[in-house]
Design an enzyme around this catalytic site. Structure first.
Site, PDB file in Angstrom:
ATOM      1  N   THR A 189       0.846  -1.178   0.000  1.00 19.96           N
ATOM      2  CA  THR A 189       0.000   0.000   0.000  1.00 19.96           C
ATOM      3  C   THR A 189       0.889   1.238   0.000  1.00 19.96           C
ATOM      4  OG1 THR A 189      -1.669  -1.184   1.236  1.00 19.96           O
ATOM      5  CG2 THR A 189      -1.585   1.189   1.600  1.00 19.96           C
ATOM      6  N   ARG A 212     -14.251  -7.173  -0.883  1.00 17.39           N
ATOM      7  CA  ARG A 212     -13.523  -7.069   0.391  1.00 17.39           C
ATOM      8  C   ARG A 212     -13.069  -5.609   0.612  1.00 17.39           C
ATOM      9  NH1 ARG A 212      -7.960  -5.361   1.643  1.00 17.39           N
ATOM     10  NH2 ARG A 212      -7.277  -6.451   3.493  1.00 17.39           N
ATOM     11  N   ASP A 214      -8.353  -2.099   5.529  1.00 21.12           N
ATOM     12  CA  ASP A 214      -8.164  -0.988   6.465  1.00 21.12           C
ATOM     13  C   ASP A 214      -8.173   0.369   5.787  1.00 21.12           C
ATOM     14  OD1 ASP A 214      -5.724  -1.982   5.239  1.00 21.12           O
ATOM     15  OD2 ASP A 214      -4.627  -0.538   6.453  1.00 21.12           O
ATOM     16  N   GLY A 242      -4.432  -5.676   6.058  1.00 26.86           N
ATOM     17  CA  GLY A 242      -5.524  -4.802   6.465  1.00 26.86           C
ATOM     18  C   GLY A 242      -6.340  -5.320   7.628  1.00 26.86           C
TER      19      GLY A 242
HETATM   20  N1  GLY Z   1      -3.348  -2.540   3.956  1.00 26.47           N
HETATM   21  C1  GLY Z   1      -3.968  -2.750   2.728  1.00 26.47           C
HETATM   22  C2  GLY Z   1      -4.997  -3.771   2.737  1.00 26.47           C
HETATM   23  O1  GLY Z   1      -4.910  -4.759   3.448  1.00 26.47           O
HETATM   24  O2  GLY Z   1      -5.944  -3.631   2.014  1.00 26.47           O
END
Ligand code: GLY
Length: 263
Positions: free
Chosen positions: A124, A152, A155, A178
């Protein structure tokens, strides 16, 4: 806000990262992206989740903050909003790289471990900034987890999980798995430690240590406070990071690295 959105836009356009072009693919081989911005002056925030066919979800997240009374728009609703705002729709293929397709195929194997496969690689992207008046902001953008279920939401678009910014404390943007970041609301947890008097470095380490100990989560964060103290901390194998302060550029990839050079 301009600085964090511009930085994340550049990273979304760079296919080396899991955001915008270069995003990982969901289980159907499609791109669904999440992004969040937050303004520490007002606690205003904007986010999009599971959005498709936009080149720069971070700019759409900023439009959600500035042009709606909501904090997050999702999926088809986010796409409709993008069209209403005149944000161009891009072909899905333009967001998909050969590398993302190769990893998607590899992770269709029932024995594959997508979390292990993704950890430490192609994360990310995020940015935090503080200006000379002590205003802080954060921005975070992602394609999510490799081979995630359709729909889905991770976070990144969730306030307090994908980032948080408050002029009275500081700003944080995270990367990592996340679901584990959400379980401990990592950015808000780090800011809680800063409210209790810890500096960005110690607070970031405390938040990451708690996530590891409590839910076996690995990841990383970038953190600033309103005085300009900053930290780039991680307990994953690696995290590519950079920080510009006055006329110095700092950057690193592995633990213990902090290269510096003039900006
Ligand atoms: N941290 C990015 C995700 O899990 O979507």
């Amino acid at each position: 806000m301009d600085a964090v959105v511009e930085a994340v836009t550049i990273l979304e356009n760079n296919p080396a990262y899991n955001a915008g072009r270069g995003s990982v693919l969901n289980v159907k081989g499609e791109v669904e992206m999440d992004a969040l911005v937050m303004d520490g002056r007002t606690l205003g925030s904007g986010a999009v989740s599971a959005v498709r066919r936009v080149a720069n979800p971070i700019q759409l997240a900023r439009l959600v903050m500035e042009k709606t009374s909501h904090l997050c728009l999702t999926a088809e609703g986010a796409s409709k909003f993008a069209r209403a705002m005149g944000v161009p729709e891009v072909p899905e293929e333009s967001l998909i790289t050969d590398y993302a397709t190769m990893r998607w195929k590899k992770n269709l194997n029932p024995d594959a471990n997508p979390v292990k496969c993704q950890m430490g690689e192609m994360g990310t992207v995020g940015a935090v900034a503080v200006d000379k008046e002590g205003n802080v902001a954060c921005a975070t953008s992602t394609g999510g987890m490799i081979n995630k279920m359709e729909g889905r939401v991770g976070d990144t678009p969730c306030i307090g999980c994908g980032g948080y910014a408050d002029n009275q404390i500081g700003a944080v943007s995270p990367t990592g798995h996340g679901e584990t970041i959400m379980k401990v609301t990592l950015p808000r947890l780090i800011l809680f430690h800063m409210e209790q008097g810890k500096g960005p470095k110690e607070a970031s380490d405390m938040g990451l240590a708690y996530m590891k100990e409590r839910v076996s989560g690995l990841g990383g964060v970038i953190t600033v406070d309103p005085t300009g103290q900053w930290a780039a901390r991680f307990n994953s194998l690696q995290m590519s990071w950079a920080a510009a302060q006055q006329d110095q550029l700092h950057y690193g990839l592995y633990h213990g690295e902090d290269f510096t050079e003039p900006v």
